[in-house]
Enzyme design. Sequence first.
Site, PDB file in Angstrom:
ATOM      1  CG  ASP A  26      -2.080   0.960   1.083  1.00 45.91           C
ATOM      2  OD1 ASP A  26      -2.391   1.378  -0.060  1.00 45.91           O
ATOM      3  OD2 ASP A  26      -2.681   1.313   2.113  1.00 45.91           O
ATOM      4  CG  HIS A  43      -0.628   2.088  -9.236  1.00 44.51           C
ATOM      5  ND1 HIS A  43      -0.768   1.808  -7.901  1.00 44.51           N
ATOM      6  CD2 HIS A  43      -1.749   2.781  -9.576  1.00 44.51           C
ATOM      7  CE1 HIS A  43      -1.924   2.309  -7.456  1.00 44.51           C
ATOM      8  NE2 HIS A  43      -2.523   2.906  -8.457  1.00 44.51           N
ATOM      9  CG  LEU A 137       9.295 -17.235  -3.932  1.00 42.47           C
ATOM     10  CD1 LEU A 137       9.328 -17.215  -2.404  1.00 42.47           C
ATOM     11  CD2 LEU A 137       9.649 -15.848  -4.466  1.00 42.47           C
TER      12      LEU A 137
HETATM   13  C1  IPE Z   1      -5.415  -2.738  -0.048  1.00 42.54           C
HETATM   14  O1  IPE Z   1      -5.085  -1.401  -0.309  1.00 42.54           O
HETATM   15  C2  IPE Z   1      -5.403  -3.530  -1.287  1.00 42.54           C
HETATM   16  C3  IPE Z   1      -4.128  -3.618  -2.004  1.00 42.54           C
HETATM   17  C4  IPE Z   1      -2.963  -3.164  -1.630  1.00 42.54           C
HETATM   18  C5  IPE Z   1      -4.210  -4.319  -3.239  1.00 42.54           C
HETATM   19  P1  IPE Z   1      -6.204  -0.272  -0.377  1.00 42.54           P
HETATM   20  O2  IPE Z   1      -5.467   1.019  -0.514  1.00 42.54           O
HETATM   21  O3  IPE Z   1      -7.193  -0.591  -1.424  1.00 42.54           O
HETATM   22  O4  IPE Z   1      -6.900  -0.398   1.052  1.00 42.54           O
HETATM   23  P2  IPE Z   1      -7.878   0.583   1.828  1.00 42.54           P
HETATM   24  O5  IPE Z   1      -8.993   0.920   0.889  1.00 42.54           O
HETATM   25  O6  IPE Z   1      -7.095   1.798   2.190  1.00 42.54           O
HETATM   26  O7  IPE Z   1      -8.305  -0.185   3.025  1.00 42.54           O
HETATM   27  C1  IPE Z   2      -1.693   0.226  -3.314  1.00 42.59           C
HETATM   28  O1  IPE Z   2      -1.446   1.597  -3.359  1.00 42.59           O
HETATM   29  C2  IPE Z   2      -1.923  -0.357  -4.678  1.00 42.59           C
HETATM   30  C3  IPE Z   2      -3.301  -0.789  -4.933  1.00 42.59           C
HETATM   31  C4  IPE Z   2      -4.278  -0.797  -4.077  1.00 42.59           C
HETATM   32  C5  IPE Z   2      -3.580  -1.258  -6.265  1.00 42.59           C
HETATM   33  P1  IPE Z   2      -2.622   2.627  -3.336  1.00 42.59           P
HETATM   34  O2  IPE Z   2      -3.029   2.930  -4.726  1.00 42.59           O
HETATM   35  O3  IPE Z   2      -3.714   2.192  -2.439  1.00 42.59           O
HETATM   36  O4  IPE Z   2      -1.896   3.901  -2.708  1.00 42.59           O
HETATM   37  P2  IPE Z   2      -2.475   4.911  -1.655  1.00 42.59           P
HETATM   38  O5  IPE Z   2      -2.933   4.107  -0.477  1.00 42.59           O
HETATM   39  O6  IPE Z   2      -3.604   5.642  -2.317  1.00 42.59           O
HETATM   40  O7  IPE Z   2      -1.315   5.800  -1.332  1.00 42.59           O
HETATM   41 MG    MG Z   3      -4.120   2.447  -0.463  1.00 42.35          MG
END
Ligand code: IPE
Ligand code: IPE
Ligand code: MG
Length: 249
Positions: A26, A43, A137
């Site tokens: 995240d 990303h 792995l």
């Molecule tokens: C959780 O991240 C899912 C992934 C990293 C794929 P999110 O950014 O979607 O989670 P929330 O919405 O903050 O809980």
């Molecule tokens: C995690 O990073 C990747 C996915 C959920 C696909 P985020 O896109 O949630 O990044 P933040 O949390 O908005 O910084």
């Molecule tokens: Mg996020």
Amino acid sequence: MSGFSSSTTSIPDAAKSPRHIAIIMDGNGRWAKKRFMPRVAGHKRGVDAVREMVSTCIDLGVEYLTLFAFSSENWRRPADEVSFLMQLFLKAMEREVVKLHENNIRLKIVGRRDRFEPQIVELIEQSERKTAANKGLTLTIAADYGGRWDILQAGNTLLAQNPLLGEITEDMLAAHLAMSYAPEPDLFIRTGGEQRISNFLLWQLAYTELYFTETLWPDFDAAMLKRAIDSFHQRERRFGRTSEQLTDA
Ligand code: IPE
Ligand code: IPE
Ligand code: MG
């Protein structure tokens, strides 16, 4: 059957390296925002961090690495971000599978398949087939995955196989979960500062050691993974027992 006993009945040793690490990657969006870049740039950089995690896990002798790439709730994001993520997933798979295969990595993708474009489903199936016999792995990517979906699909599969089933046991359910091929995670890591599970492996995380870090995913590197593993080694995994019971054993 999965062939693995539940961690609620057997005690894995925290002094040993974690066999299975599961990560919520995240913070990509915030990483990009800090740099005045579009979210999707985060990303893209996130894929580099994935590559570093895979090679570090191999070096450290980790057997299973599971990465949450796209949750069943992430479809709620703006359409252009969703479509960028799908393209990125497709391109990363196309580009990396040969290298994964050369490195003896078994690739698994878990989650719903019916909401992906046919081209993605095709590539997932091909990549899994190509790497299926690899003994290094096991890299699992959770994509359109949700822990609640997983538990329900396992229960529904059992019922479909045997409509007269009176009772579902833990072992029966575990054997039908999407990751029945892996032991439960020893160590869970979430980057990006949020302290929640966000519908990741709900069943399997029952006794997993949790580690949260403020570091945003694109900045998470080998040294930080080692720090998380060091923290894991400090833990005492009791699974409901007392500390004395463990030291006496
Ligand atoms: C959780 O991240 C899912 C992934 C990293 C794929 P999110 O950014 O979607 O989670 P929330 O919405 O903050 O809980
Ligand atoms: C995690 O990073 C990747 C996915 C959920 C696909 P985020 O896109 O949630 O990044 P933040 O949390 O908005 O910084
Ligand atoms: Mg996020």
